[in-house]
Design a protein around this motif. Structure first.
Motif, PDB file in Angstrom:
ATOM      1  N   PHE A  82     -54.984  58.162 -11.745  1.00 49.67           N
ATOM      2  CA  PHE A  82     -55.545  59.438 -12.180  1.00 49.67           C
ATOM      3  C   PHE A  82     -55.767  60.416 -11.031  1.00 49.67           C
ATOM      4  CE2 PHE A  82     -57.340  56.280 -15.256  1.00 49.67           C
ATOM      5  CZ  PHE A  82     -56.570  56.666 -16.332  1.00 49.67           C
ATOM      6  N   ARG A 139     -56.705  46.532 -18.538  1.00 51.92           N
ATOM      7  CA  ARG A 139     -58.045  46.737 -17.980  1.00 51.92           C
ATOM      8  C   ARG A 139     -57.994  47.429 -16.628  1.00 51.92           C
ATOM      9  NH1 ARG A 139     -61.879  47.330 -15.208  1.00 51.92           N
ATOM     10  NH2 ARG A 139     -63.766  46.075 -14.972  1.00 51.92           N
ATOM     11  N   MET A 170     -63.260  49.385 -22.618  1.00 52.20           N
ATOM     12  CA  MET A 170     -62.866  50.155 -21.433  1.00 52.20           C
ATOM     13  C   MET A 170     -61.909  51.254 -21.891  1.00 52.20           C
ATOM     14  SD  MET A 170     -64.564  48.266 -19.339  1.00 52.20           S
ATOM     15  CE  MET A 170     -64.076  48.987 -17.788  1.00 52.20           C
ATOM     16  N   ARG A 205     -59.765  54.724 -22.021  1.00 55.80           N
ATOM     17  CA  ARG A 205     -59.122  55.632 -21.062  1.00 55.80           C
ATOM     18  C   ARG A 205     -58.152  56.535 -21.794  1.00 55.80           C
ATOM     19  NH1 ARG A 205     -58.925  50.853 -17.773  1.00 55.80           N
ATOM     20  NH2 ARG A 205     -60.256  51.039 -15.931  1.00 55.80           N
ATOM     21  N   ILE A 249     -54.521  58.219 -20.922  1.00 54.41           N
ATOM     22  CA  ILE A 249     -53.398  58.246 -19.972  1.00 54.41           C
ATOM     23  C   ILE A 249     -52.299  59.113 -20.555  1.00 54.41           C
ATOM     24  CG2 ILE A 249     -51.785  56.831 -18.639  1.00 54.41           C
ATOM     25  CD1 ILE A 249     -53.566  54.411 -19.289  1.00 54.41           C
ATOM     26  N   LEU A 307     -55.189  48.972 -15.211  1.00 55.71           N
ATOM     27  CA  LEU A 307     -54.108  49.950 -15.077  1.00 55.71           C
ATOM     28  C   LEU A 307     -53.037  49.465 -14.098  1.00 55.71           C
ATOM     29  CD1 LEU A 307     -56.392  53.112 -14.880  1.00 55.71           C
ATOM     30  CD2 LEU A 307     -55.060  52.376 -16.849  1.00 55.71           C
ATOM     31  N   THR A 322     -57.789  51.403 -25.222  1.00 60.33           N
ATOM     32  CA  THR A 322     -59.023  50.698 -24.890  1.00 60.33           C
ATOM     33  C   THR A 322     -58.717  49.234 -24.624  1.00 60.33           C
ATOM     34  OG1 THR A 322     -60.306  52.173 -26.323  1.00 60.33           O
ATOM     35  CG2 THR A 322     -61.349  50.112 -25.666  1.00 60.33           C
ATOM     36  N   HIS A 363     -54.661  57.713 -25.858  1.00 61.58           N
ATOM     37  CA  HIS A 363     -55.914  56.966 -25.788  1.00 61.58           C
ATOM     38  C   HIS A 363     -55.637  55.471 -25.909  1.00 61.58           C
ATOM     39  CE1 HIS A 363     -58.713  60.459 -26.301  1.00 61.58           C
ATOM     40  NE2 HIS A 363     -57.601  60.999 -26.773  1.00 61.58           N
ATOM     41  N   GLU A 383     -57.092  52.800 -10.486  1.00 61.68           N
ATOM     42  CA  GLU A 383     -57.659  54.134 -10.722  1.00 61.68           C
ATOM     43  C   GLU A 383     -56.888  55.224  -9.994  1.00 61.68           C
ATOM     44  OE1 GLU A 383     -59.967  54.953 -12.849  1.00 61.68           O
ATOM     45  OE2 GLU A 383     -60.278  52.868 -13.474  1.00 61.68           O
TER      46      GLU A 383
END
Length: 421
Positions: free
Chosen positions: A337, A327, A122, A124, A126, A329, A132, A130, A334
């Protein structure tokens, strides 16, 4: 008001889950396949690449099962252009007889769509960093996360961040994401508190974040965090939490309700059915058995088998929770973001608590089934089968949260009853 120097100047660790780098697909040796029962999304570059493949075997499958989204759906999901329509059995039409992806077999891994190429990773970005995490729907990923006694998390050099002591008392809590992340991981690893107590404290923390974000506290995040950390370090919170009595009949009733909600939905995997059957045997779930009798068997399974197992392997559920933090956040999801999105840390804690209580509760029943033969291997299978069948069904969480609200349990008390044994 000028805050103390230790509040104004604070070094934060940008922690990242290093363990995800160890994942390697074990192919046809795996107990599951990646895609059955799910909806596989396809991005536009992958869609164009699929349509250009000139292969007599693959082309008819693409034509029949690769379905572009409507224009309205594309507006709702900008990163998705099409989906792969599964077979009536729930299996992916590209799955070979060896349970491998025929696209990868014939065209190489570079031909996969982004969804299939990355799963169970997974990834991302942020704040330009980076990271995962891993989805525990994959058995091999579940083993990597759950069996590691010291879960690998990197903490690069700390970066001092200057608090704005002239800011209003209700700043945007999203600005403190990395401080919240660091605090959360440290709390979940603080074994001076039992795991349910750590979650209780995390729930309190999340509700205070909500209050700060809505301007309901006359203080800002920096001073609140310092006081909360000091209270945890002092140990004075132990006594107050121990006064909260467990309610096993209520916990078990909610657990069985959660299980039945999923079993009533389509495409339930064989591994989940095996897990639920073991759970039922472990608590003596038979027609005519009263709730009190079930609760007594459930408590016996906890005291005699599950509790000693978790004491011997304290990292097991701890690692599950830490991976969930990355996983999903936590505690923003979500919405992290989306500029201007309403931040709801308490809601995301409730979701974490619901999933944890489901996994912990079923593990207790399965331990009661296998008794002295309950092992790490059985525990990993239990978590993976639950994760695969519950984590990817957003409606399940909505239904459970609605159920808790209807029963007046969508609060600190109700969630604590799910967590404590």
């Amino acid at each position: 008001m000028v805050l103390p120097e230790e509040v104004r100047l604070r070094a934060v660790h940008f922690s990242q889950p290093e363990y995800a780098r160890r994942f390697q697909c074990i192919g046809s040796s795996c107990e599951e396949d990646c895609c059955s029962g799910w909806q596989v999304t396809v991005d536009k570059p992958s869609y164009d690449r699929f349509k250009a493949i000139d292969d007599d075997e693959l082309r008819p499958i693409f034509e029949q099962h690769l379905q572009p989204l409507t224009e309205q759906q594309k507006q709702q999901h900008p990163s998705v252009f099409a989906i792969i329509q599964m077979l009536p059995s729930g299996a992916c039409p590209f799955l070979s007889t060896e349970r491998l992806c025929s696209i990868q077999l014939k065209r190489g891994p570079e031909s996969l769509c982004k969804t299939c190429a990355t799963f169970p990773r997974m990834p991302r970005v942020i704040d330009e960093k980076h990271e995962t995490a891993l989805s525990l729907s994959c058995p091999e990923a579940a083993r990597i996360v759950l069996l590691e006694e010291d879960l690998q998390i990197s903490s690069p050099d700390s970066t001092p961040l200057l608090w704005d002591d002239q800011a209003p008392p209700a700043p945007e809590v999203r600005n403190y994401f990395w401080h919240i992340r660091e605090f959360t991981i440290q709390l979940l690893r603080n074994r001076s508190y039992l795991l349910w107590q750590r979650l209780f404290l995390l729930g309190t923390f999340a509700r205070r974040l909500d209050a700060i974000g809505h301007g309901q506290l006359e203080r800002g995040f920096p001073s609140f965090l310092l006081d909360f950390e000091n209270a945890i370090a002092s140990g004075r919170l132990h006594a107050s939490m121990e006064t909260i009595p467990p309610n096993l009949p209520l916990q078990l009733d909610l657990l069985i309700t959660m299980i039945n909600l999923r079993l009533g939905a389509p495409l339930v995997s064989r591994r989940l059915l095996e897990t639920i059957e073991d759970f039922g045997k472990g608590i003596g779930h038979l027609p005519g058995v009263t709730t009190a009798m079930l609760a007594a068997r459930y408590d016996a399974a906890w005291q005699q088998y599950a509790k000693p197992f978790f004491e011997q392997h304290p990292h097991f559920l701890e690692n599950y929770l830490i991976n969930q933090v990355y996983r999903n956040l936590f505690p923003f999801g979500e919405e992290l973001f989306r500029p201007g999105a309403i931040q709801e840390p308490a809601k995301h804690f409730a979701r974490l608590a619901i999933h944890y209580s489901l996994i912990k509760g079923v593990l207790i029943g399965v331990a009661g089934c296998y008794q002295k033969n309950f092992s790490l291997e059985i525990a990993v299978k239990t978590v993976q089968s639950l994760y695969r069948n519950f984590e990817h069904h957003a409606k399940f969480l909505d239904d459970i949260q609605m159920l808790l609200a209807e029963r007046g349990l969508d609060n600190a008390y109700g969630l604590t009853m799910l967590l404590r044994n």
